[in-house]
Design a protein around this motif. Structure first.
Motif, PDB file in Angstrom:
ATOM      1  N   GLU A  37       0.824  -1.203   0.000  1.00 49.78           N
ATOM      2  CA  GLU A  37       0.000   0.000   0.000  1.00 49.78           C
ATOM      3  C   GLU A  37       0.867   1.265   0.000  1.00 49.78           C
ATOM      4  N   TRP A  38       0.299   2.314  -0.535  1.00 54.18           N
ATOM      5  CA  TRP A  38       0.856   3.658  -0.392  1.00 54.18           C
ATOM      6  C   TRP A  38      -0.140   4.501   0.394  1.00 54.18           C
ATOM      7  N   TYR A  39       0.377   5.163   1.408  1.00 53.98           N
ATOM      8  CA  TYR A  39      -0.379   6.129   2.188  1.00 53.98           C
ATOM      9  C   TYR A  39       0.253   7.509   2.002  1.00 53.98           C
ATOM     10  N   ARG A  40      -0.492   8.510   2.402  1.00 53.05           N
ATOM     11  CA  ARG A  40       0.086   9.845   2.452  1.00 53.05           C
ATOM     12  C   ARG A  40      -0.490  10.605   3.640  1.00 53.05           C
ATOM     13  N   ARG A  41       0.333  11.545   4.096  1.00 51.31           N
ATOM     14  CA  ARG A  41      -0.123  12.432   5.177  1.00 51.31           C
ATOM     15  C   ARG A  41       0.213  13.855   4.781  1.00 51.31           C
ATOM     16  N   ALA A  42      -0.818  14.636   4.579  1.00 55.33           N
ATOM     17  CA  ALA A  42      -0.636  16.046   4.252  1.00 55.33           C
ATOM     18  C   ALA A  42      -0.598  16.856   5.543  1.00 55.33           C
ATOM     19  N   PRO A  43       0.028  18.008   5.524  1.00 54.35           N
ATOM     20  CA  PRO A  43       0.109  18.839   6.732  1.00 54.35           C
ATOM     21  C   PRO A  43      -1.275  19.120   7.309  1.00 54.35           C
ATOM     22  N   GLY A  44      -1.442  18.835   8.579  1.00 55.28           N
ATOM     23  CA  GLY A  44      -2.689  19.121   9.254  1.00 55.28           C
ATOM     24  C   GLY A  44      -3.821  18.167   8.941  1.00 55.28           C
ATOM     25  N   LYS A  45      -3.526  17.099   8.211  1.00 54.70           N
ATOM     26  CA  LYS A  45      -4.579  16.148   7.838  1.00 54.70           C
ATOM     27  C   LYS A  45      -4.250  14.739   8.342  1.00 54.70           C
ATOM     28  N   GLN A  46      -5.271  13.916   8.353  1.00 51.61           N
ATOM     29  CA  GLN A  46      -5.069  12.532   8.758  1.00 51.61           C
ATOM     30  C   GLN A  46      -4.405  11.744   7.626  1.00 51.61           C
ATOM     31  N   ARG A  47      -3.776  10.684   8.009  1.00 55.90           N
ATOM     32  CA  ARG A  47      -3.172   9.788   7.030  1.00 55.90           C
ATOM     33  C   ARG A  47      -4.249   9.208   6.114  1.00 55.90           C
ATOM     34  N   GLU A  48      -3.938   9.125   4.855  1.00 60.85           N
ATOM     35  CA  GLU A  48      -4.905   8.672   3.851  1.00 60.85           C
ATOM     36  C   GLU A  48      -4.320   7.501   3.059  1.00 60.85           C
ATOM     37  N   LEU A  49      -5.128   6.460   2.889  1.00 60.85           N
ATOM     38  CA  LEU A  49      -4.726   5.341   2.040  1.00 60.85           C
ATOM     39  C   LEU A  49      -4.912   5.774   0.587  1.00 60.85           C
ATOM     40  N   VAL A  50      -3.840   5.741  -0.174  1.00 59.42           N
ATOM     41  CA  VAL A  50      -3.864   6.225  -1.552  1.00 59.42           C
ATOM     42  C   VAL A  50      -4.098   5.098  -2.546  1.00 59.42           C
ATOM     43  N   ALA A  51      -3.360   4.012  -2.399  1.00 63.17           N
ATOM     44  CA  ALA A  51      -3.452   2.922  -3.375  1.00 63.17           C
ATOM     45  C   ALA A  51      -3.002   1.619  -2.735  1.00 63.17           C
ATOM     46  N   THR A  52      -3.604   0.537  -3.223  1.00 62.20           N
ATOM     47  CA  THR A  52      -3.284  -0.809  -2.759  1.00 62.20           C
ATOM     48  C   THR A  52      -3.060  -1.704  -3.967  1.00 62.20           C
ATOM     49  N   ILE A  53      -2.072  -2.581  -3.851  1.00 59.56           N
ATOM     50  CA  ILE A  53      -1.903  -3.636  -4.848  1.00 59.56           C
ATOM     51  C   ILE A  53      -1.765  -4.956  -4.103  1.00 59.56           C
ATOM     52  N   THR A  54      -2.597  -5.912  -4.491  1.00 55.65           N
ATOM     53  CA  THR A  54      -2.591  -7.196  -3.816  1.00 55.65           C
ATOM     54  C   THR A  54      -1.472  -8.081  -4.367  1.00 55.65           C
ATOM     55  N   SER A  55      -1.315  -9.219  -3.722  1.00 54.97           N
ATOM     56  CA  SER A  55      -0.277 -10.156  -4.166  1.00 54.97           C
ATOM     57  C   SER A  55      -0.550 -10.647  -5.587  1.00 54.97           C
ATOM     58  N   SER A  56      -1.807 -10.681  -5.979  1.00 54.62           N
ATOM     59  CA  SER A  56      -2.170 -11.148  -7.318  1.00 54.62           C
ATOM     60  C   SER A  56      -2.244 -10.018  -8.340  1.00 54.62           C
ATOM     61  N   GLY A  57      -1.933  -8.801  -7.906  1.00 51.58           N
ATOM     62  CA  GLY A  57      -1.903  -7.673  -8.829  1.00 51.58           C
ATOM     63  C   GLY A  57      -3.163  -6.841  -8.890  1.00 51.58           C
ATOM     64  N   GLY A  58      -4.159  -7.175  -8.091  1.00 52.59           N
ATOM     65  CA  GLY A  58      -5.350  -6.356  -8.043  1.00 52.59           C
ATOM     66  C   GLY A  58      -5.051  -5.004  -7.425  1.00 52.59           C
ATOM     67  N   THR A  59      -5.702  -3.972  -7.913  1.00 55.44           N
ATOM     68  CA  THR A  59      -5.422  -2.611  -7.445  1.00 55.44           C
ATOM     69  C   THR A  59      -6.690  -1.914  -6.963  1.00 55.44           C
TER      70      THR A  59
END
Length: 117
Positions: A37-59
């Motif tokens: 997974e990729w997450y991001r945290r912007a200044p003053g904001k909560q952490r956000e899940l941006v993208a996921t890729i599974t072991s089988s390549g699903g996104t």
């Protein structure tokens, strides 16, 4: 699993960046079955899940990045990438890669993405 994130930079709005998350000390048989997974945290904001890729390549993507970001993986190199196109100022954040092996979560060190208007 030790994760090393890289690729963050300062870019103008509309530009592109490619982030990479490597697991150099992880053997293939451990890395390949992991959902990443990729997450991001912007200044003053909560952490956000941006993208996921599974072991089988699903996104899966956050609505805010759909159509602009693409997550991919290269199991032979033990790397997960996040291609970010049409960047916007509100994409500015520290981006983290993440995985979970059983009950153990692993985070990369974060890489700063700054998008100027």
């Amino acid at each position: 699993v030790q994760l090393q994130a890289s690729g963050g930079d300062l870019v103008q709005a509309g530009g592109s960046l490619r982030l990479s998350c490597a697991a150099p000390r992880t053997i293939f048989s451990v890395f390949a079955p992991l959902d990443m997974e990729w997450y991001r945290r912007a200044p003053g904001k909560q952490r956000e899940l941006v993208a996921t890729i599974t072991s089988s390549g699903g996104t899966k993507y956050a609505d805010s990045v759909k159509g602009r970001f693409t997550i991919s993986r290269d199991n032979s190199r033990k790397i997960v990438s996040l291609q970010m196109n049409s960047l916007k100022p509100n994409d500015t954040a520290v981006y983290y890669c993440h995985t979970k092996q059983g009950l153990t979560a692993s985070w990369g060190q974060g890489t700063q993405v700054t998008v100027s208007s």
